[in-house]
Design an enzyme around this catalytic site. Structure first.
Site, PDB file in Angstrom:
ATOM      1  N   ASN A  49       0.853  -1.077   0.064  1.00  0.00           N
ATOM      2  CA  ASN A  49      -0.013   0.100   0.127  1.00  0.00           C
ATOM      3  C   ASN A  49       0.877   1.211   0.217  1.00  0.00           C
ATOM      4  O   ASN A  49       1.849   1.201   0.660  1.00  0.00           O
ATOM      5  CB  ASN A  49      -1.093  -0.239   0.998  1.00  0.00           C
ATOM      6  CG  ASN A  49      -0.389  -0.147   2.640  1.00  0.00           C
ATOM      7  OD1 ASN A  49       0.576  -0.892   2.487  1.00  0.00           O
ATOM      8  ND2 ASN A  49      -0.972   0.199   3.460  1.00  0.00           N
ATOM      9  N   GLU A  51       0.565   5.180   0.691  1.00  0.00           N
ATOM     10  CA  GLU A  51      -0.577   6.149   1.201  1.00  0.00           C
ATOM     11  C   GLU A  51      -0.052   7.650   0.522  1.00  0.00           C
ATOM     12  O   GLU A  51       1.012   7.738   0.247  1.00  0.00           O
ATOM     13  CB  GLU A  51      -0.758   6.275   2.458  1.00  0.00           C
ATOM     14  CG  GLU A  51      -1.441   5.217   3.365  1.00  0.00           C
ATOM     15  CD  GLU A  51      -1.557   5.084   4.860  1.00  0.00           C
ATOM     16  OE1 GLU A  51      -2.306   4.003   5.276  1.00  0.00           O
ATOM     17  OE2 GLU A  51      -0.967   5.816   5.499  1.00  0.00           O
ATOM     18  N   CYS A  60      -3.947   0.714  -2.344  1.00  0.00           N
ATOM     19  CA  CYS A  60      -3.875  -0.656  -1.624  1.00  0.00           C
ATOM     20  C   CYS A  60      -2.862  -1.485  -2.313  1.00  0.00           C
ATOM     21  O   CYS A  60      -2.547  -1.426  -3.504  1.00  0.00           O
ATOM     22  CB  CYS A  60      -5.016  -1.427  -1.576  1.00  0.00           C
ATOM     23  SG  CYS A  60      -6.567  -0.202  -0.926  1.00  0.00           S
ATOM     24  N   GLU A  62      -3.091  -4.595  -3.014  1.00  0.00           N
ATOM     25  CA  GLU A  62      -3.559  -5.426  -4.115  1.00  0.00           C
ATOM     26  C   GLU A  62      -3.516  -4.810  -5.488  1.00  0.00           C
ATOM     27  O   GLU A  62      -3.204  -5.432  -6.467  1.00  0.00           O
ATOM     28  CB  GLU A  62      -5.029  -5.956  -3.621  1.00  0.00           C
ATOM     29  CG  GLU A  62      -4.953  -6.771  -2.234  1.00  0.00           C
ATOM     30  CD  GLU A  62      -5.473  -5.952  -1.022  1.00  0.00           C
ATOM     31  OE1 GLU A  62      -4.838  -4.738  -0.941  1.00  0.00           O
ATOM     32  OE2 GLU A  62      -6.366  -5.973  -0.492  1.00  0.00           O
TER      33      GLU A  62
END
Ligand SMILES: [Zn+2]
Length: 138
Positions: A49, A51, A60, A62
């Protein structure tokens, strides 16, 4: 795929996801996540991830993992593993479920693992029943 091969794949994917986890950029939530996927051609790709101070721009693990494969020219996956060091296993968020449904077959397995060697698996169909997929655009 035999059970032994699946076990080896999960183990290698867990290792790759854990490595990605260690690079997660999550200074705001402190919720670090790594993901790794096995492509149809047998390559392992990973993501973490990332941010942003503008929170809505966060991506994210994934989705970064899948994007990494797409960057390498791969669009098909056998399975995906999500690694956290949370006691409660972490399922993919809604946005990731939609992206996973774009690239993994409905019967493909997504597995959440953690540092305690706990694991839980779902099929893509369980994560996002009646998904909107490329077939809906035909
Ligand atoms: Zn997500």
């Amino acid at each position: 795929m035999t059970k032994i091969q699946q076990t080896l794949n999960i183990s290698a994917l867990k290792t790759a996801a854990k490595t990605a986890y260690s690079n997660a950029y999550a200074p705001y939530s402190k919720f670090y996540v790594g993901a790794a996927a096995l492509t149809k051609s047998g390559n392992i790709v990973s993501g973490c991830n990332v941010e942003n101070a503008s929170y809505g721009l966060t991506v994210c693990a994934e989705r970064n993992c899948i994007a990494q494969a797409v960057i390498n020219g791969e669009h098909e996956f056998q399975t995906l593993v999500i690694y956290t060091e949370q006691e409660k296993l972490t399922p993919p968020c809604g946005a990731c479920r939609q992206v996973i449904a774009e690239f993994l077959e409905q019967s493909a397995i997504v597995t959440a693992v953690n540092h305690l060697d706990h694991q839980i698996s779902w099929t893509v169909k369980q994560l996002l029943p009646d998904a909107f997929t490329p077939k809906d655009l035909e």
